[in-house]
Design a protein around this motif. Structure first.
Motif, PDB file in Angstrom:
ATOM      1  N   ALA A  66      -8.535   9.938  -0.951  1.00  0.00           N
ATOM      2  CA  ALA A  66      -8.882  10.753   0.225  1.00  0.00           C
ATOM      3  C   ALA A  66      -8.046  10.323   1.437  1.00  0.00           C
ATOM      4  O   ALA A  66      -8.571   9.826   2.428  1.00  0.00           O
ATOM      5  CB  ALA A  66     -10.377  10.608   0.518  1.00  0.00           C
ATOM      6  N   PRO A  67      -6.721  10.521   1.370  1.00  0.00           N
ATOM      7  CA  PRO A  67      -5.854  10.018   2.440  1.00  0.00           C
ATOM      8  C   PRO A  67      -6.129  10.626   3.814  1.00  0.00           C
ATOM      9  O   PRO A  67      -6.071   9.928   4.822  1.00  0.00           O
ATOM     10  CB  PRO A  67      -4.440  10.340   1.952  1.00  0.00           C
ATOM     11  N   ALA A  68      -6.431  11.914   3.854  1.00  0.00           N
ATOM     12  CA  ALA A  68      -6.624  12.590   5.146  1.00  0.00           C
ATOM     13  C   ALA A  68      -7.802  12.001   5.927  1.00  0.00           C
ATOM     14  O   ALA A  68      -7.775  11.959   7.158  1.00  0.00           O
ATOM     15  CB  ALA A  68      -6.823  14.083   4.937  1.00  0.00           C
ATOM     16  N   GLU A  69      -8.812  11.540   5.198  1.00  0.00           N
ATOM     17  CA  GLU A  69      -9.983  10.997   5.896  1.00  0.00           C
ATOM     18  C   GLU A  69     -10.038   9.465   5.841  1.00  0.00           C
ATOM     19  O   GLU A  69     -11.082   8.869   6.062  1.00  0.00           O
ATOM     20  CB  GLU A  69     -11.274  11.615   5.346  1.00  0.00           C
ATOM     21  N   SER A  70      -8.879   8.862   5.557  1.00  0.00           N
ATOM     22  CA  SER A  70      -8.828   7.400   5.424  1.00  0.00           C
ATOM     23  C   SER A  70      -7.637   6.796   6.179  1.00  0.00           C
ATOM     24  O   SER A  70      -7.137   5.739   5.804  1.00  0.00           O
ATOM     25  CB  SER A  70      -8.731   7.020   3.947  1.00  0.00           C
ATOM     26  N   GLN A  71      -7.178   7.452   7.225  1.00  0.00           N
ATOM     27  CA  GLN A  71      -5.993   6.970   7.939  1.00  0.00           C
ATOM     28  C   GLN A  71      -6.219   5.597   8.571  1.00  0.00           C
ATOM     29  O   GLN A  71      -5.315   4.782   8.644  1.00  0.00           O
ATOM     30  CB  GLN A  71      -5.529   7.982   8.990  1.00  0.00           C
ATOM     31  N   THR A  72      -7.453   5.374   9.040  1.00  0.00           N
ATOM     32  CA  THR A  72      -7.806   4.036   9.514  1.00  0.00           C
ATOM     33  C   THR A  72      -8.891   3.488   8.593  1.00  0.00           C
ATOM     34  O   THR A  72      -9.580   4.255   7.900  1.00  0.00           O
ATOM     35  CB  THR A  72      -8.330   4.020  10.971  1.00  0.00           C
ATOM     36  N   LEU A  73      -9.032   2.185   8.596  1.00  0.00           N
ATOM     37  CA  LEU A  73     -10.064   1.559   7.754  1.00  0.00           C
ATOM     38  C   LEU A  73     -11.454   2.013   8.184  1.00  0.00           C
ATOM     39  O   LEU A  73     -12.339   2.231   7.350  1.00  0.00           O
ATOM     40  CB  LEU A  73      -9.931   0.042   7.823  1.00  0.00           C
ATOM     41  N   ILE A  78     -16.451   5.169   6.995  1.00  0.00           N
ATOM     42  CA  ILE A  78     -17.411   6.202   7.433  1.00  0.00           C
ATOM     43  C   ILE A  78     -17.405   7.391   6.478  1.00  0.00           C
ATOM     44  O   ILE A  78     -18.461   7.882   6.074  1.00  0.00           O
ATOM     45  CB  ILE A  78     -17.092   6.634   8.887  1.00  0.00           C
ATOM     46  N   ASN A  79     -16.209   7.826   6.086  1.00  0.00           N
ATOM     47  CA  ASN A  79     -16.114   8.988   5.195  1.00  0.00           C
ATOM     48  C   ASN A  79     -16.533   8.667   3.762  1.00  0.00           C
ATOM     49  O   ASN A  79     -17.126   9.504   3.094  1.00  0.00           O
ATOM     50  CB  ASN A  79     -14.712   9.593   5.252  1.00  0.00           C
ATOM     51  N   GLU A  80     -16.257   7.461   3.306  1.00  0.00           N
ATOM     52  CA  GLU A  80     -16.725   7.095   1.961  1.00  0.00           C
ATOM     53  C   GLU A  80     -18.255   7.049   1.931  1.00  0.00           C
ATOM     54  O   GLU A  80     -18.883   7.553   0.997  1.00  0.00           O
ATOM     55  CB  GLU A  80     -16.178   5.738   1.517  1.00  0.00           C
ATOM     56  N   LYS A  85     -21.215   6.777  -1.757  1.00  0.00           N
ATOM     57  CA  LYS A  85     -20.594   5.651  -2.471  1.00  0.00           C
ATOM     58  C   LYS A  85     -20.220   4.563  -1.471  1.00  0.00           C
ATOM     59  O   LYS A  85     -20.112   4.824  -0.274  1.00  0.00           O
ATOM     60  CB  LYS A  85     -19.343   6.125  -3.223  1.00  0.00           C
ATOM     61  N   HIS A  86     -19.984   3.362  -1.996  1.00  0.00           N
ATOM     62  CA  HIS A  86     -19.587   2.261  -1.096  1.00  0.00           C
ATOM     63  C   HIS A  86     -18.654   1.262  -1.770  1.00  0.00           C
ATOM     64  O   HIS A  86     -18.543   0.116  -1.346  1.00  0.00           O
ATOM     65  CB  HIS A  86     -20.817   1.557  -0.506  1.00  0.00           C
ATOM     66  N   THR A  87     -17.936   1.688  -2.803  1.00  0.00           N
ATOM     67  CA  THR A  87     -17.036   0.781  -3.533  1.00  0.00           C
ATOM     68  C   THR A  87     -15.952   0.224  -2.611  1.00  0.00           C
ATOM     69  O   THR A  87     -15.728  -0.990  -2.551  1.00  0.00           O
ATOM     70  CB  THR A  87     -16.391   1.506  -4.732  1.00  0.00           C
ATOM     71  N   ALA A  88     -15.254   1.107  -1.891  1.00  0.00           N
ATOM     72  CA  ALA A  88     -14.178   0.664  -0.998  1.00  0.00           C
ATOM     73  C   ALA A  88     -14.741  -0.085   0.203  1.00  0.00           C
ATOM     74  O   ALA A  88     -14.148  -1.059   0.672  1.00  0.00           O
ATOM     75  CB  ALA A  88     -13.348   1.856  -0.536  1.00  0.00           C
ATOM     76  N   THR A  89     -15.881   0.352   0.688  1.00  0.00           N
ATOM     77  CA  THR A  89     -16.509  -0.312   1.836  1.00  0.00           C
ATOM     78  C   THR A  89     -16.876  -1.744   1.479  1.00  0.00           C
ATOM     79  O   THR A  89     -16.601  -2.684   2.242  1.00  0.00           O
ATOM     80  CB  THR A  89     -17.768   0.476   2.281  1.00  0.00           C
ATOM     81  N   ALA A 192     -21.442   1.265   9.324  1.00  0.00           N
ATOM     82  CA  ALA A 192     -20.762   0.732   8.117  1.00  0.00           C
ATOM     83  C   ALA A 192     -21.762   0.241   7.076  1.00  0.00           C
ATOM     84  O   ALA A 192     -21.370  -0.371   6.091  1.00  0.00           O
ATOM     85  CB  ALA A 192     -19.811  -0.390   8.518  1.00  0.00           C
ATOM     86  N   LYS A 193     -23.036   0.499   7.291  1.00  0.00           N
ATOM     87  CA  LYS A 193     -24.054   0.014   6.341  1.00  0.00           C
ATOM     88  C   LYS A 193     -24.298   1.017   5.222  1.00  0.00           C
ATOM     89  O   LYS A 193     -24.253   2.216   5.424  1.00  0.00           O
ATOM     90  CB  LYS A 193     -25.390  -0.238   7.088  1.00  0.00           C
ATOM     91  N   TRP A 194     -24.548   0.492   4.037  1.00  0.00           N
ATOM     92  CA  TRP A 194     -24.889   1.366   2.909  1.00  0.00           C
ATOM     93  C   TRP A 194     -26.256   1.011   2.374  1.00  0.00           C
ATOM     94  O   TRP A 194     -26.819   0.009   2.670  1.00  0.00           O
ATOM     95  CB  TRP A 194     -23.832   1.288   1.799  1.00  0.00           C
TER      96      TRP A 194
END
Length: 194
Positions: A66-73, A78-80, A85-89, A192-194
């Motif tokens: 999801a590059p368009a919604e992941s330009q910044t960490l 937030i978008n993940e 899901k929270h794998t990348a987070t 940033a909480k899941w």
């Protein structure tokens, strides 16, 4: 005369914008930093490097998906989380912990010129990763700390010109510390909480 710093993507070159820290450049700098553990020349550091690279992969997989919604960490997290899901987070949380461990180890060693590397990284481990590690993982990291090279050998491996090595450390460590601080603050926020 080249130093280790000449061959890496520096955290000083990772942009910080109003929307957060650039994902692509941050991941490149984090990957570069993992080669520091190769400089240690100890198999025991394989576990530290493997931990970092595994978490970099989790964040990169989300960035690629999801590059368009992941330009910044920050946007990536937030978008993940919106997807449930929270794998990348979670990967980013552990990556930041690993980077903080590295930054604190280096900072302690820079600020205490008579201290051996093993002592600096042992202190850093106690302050950063150890509280989050299980009783299974702790001995693996303790073994890595004990396998640190002597200070003089480590600095010599970073480059022959010790002035350039110091300049590299003085550029890289504060830049890493700043990005870790920003990310720790963000990751402890409600968004940033899941």
């Amino acid at each position: 005369m080249a130093t280790w710093f000449d061959g890496i993507k520096s955290f000083a070159d990772v942009p910080i914008t109003a929307n957060g820290i650039s994902t692509q450049e941050f991941l490149e700098a984090a990957e570069s930093l993992t080669t520091l553990f190769d400089v240690m020349q100890s198999k025991a550091f394989g576990v530290v490097k493997s931990d970092l690279t595994g978490n970099i992969k989790k964040v990169r997989d989300r960035f690629v998906a999801a590059p368009a919604e992941s330009q910044t960490l920050q946007e990536l997290v937030i978008n993940e989380l919106k997807t449930g899901k929270h794998t990348a987070t979670e990967g980013l949380l552990w990556l930041v912990r690993g980077l903080e461990f590295t930054a604190k180890g280096l900072r302690h060693n820079i600020d205490n010129p008579s201290t051996e590397l093993a002592d600096s990284f042992r202190n850093a481990y106690g302050d950063t990763l150890k509280p989050h590690h299980s009783f299974v993982v702790k001995p693996l990291f303790s073994a890595a700390m004990s396998a640190c090279p002597y200070r003089k050998d480590f600095y010599a491996r970073l480059g022959e010109d010790q002035g350039k090595v110091q300049d590299g450390l003085n550029r890289e460590v504060p830049a890493l510390e700043e990005r870790v601080r920003i990310l720790k603050e963000f990751l402890s926020s409600p968004q940033a909480k899941w």
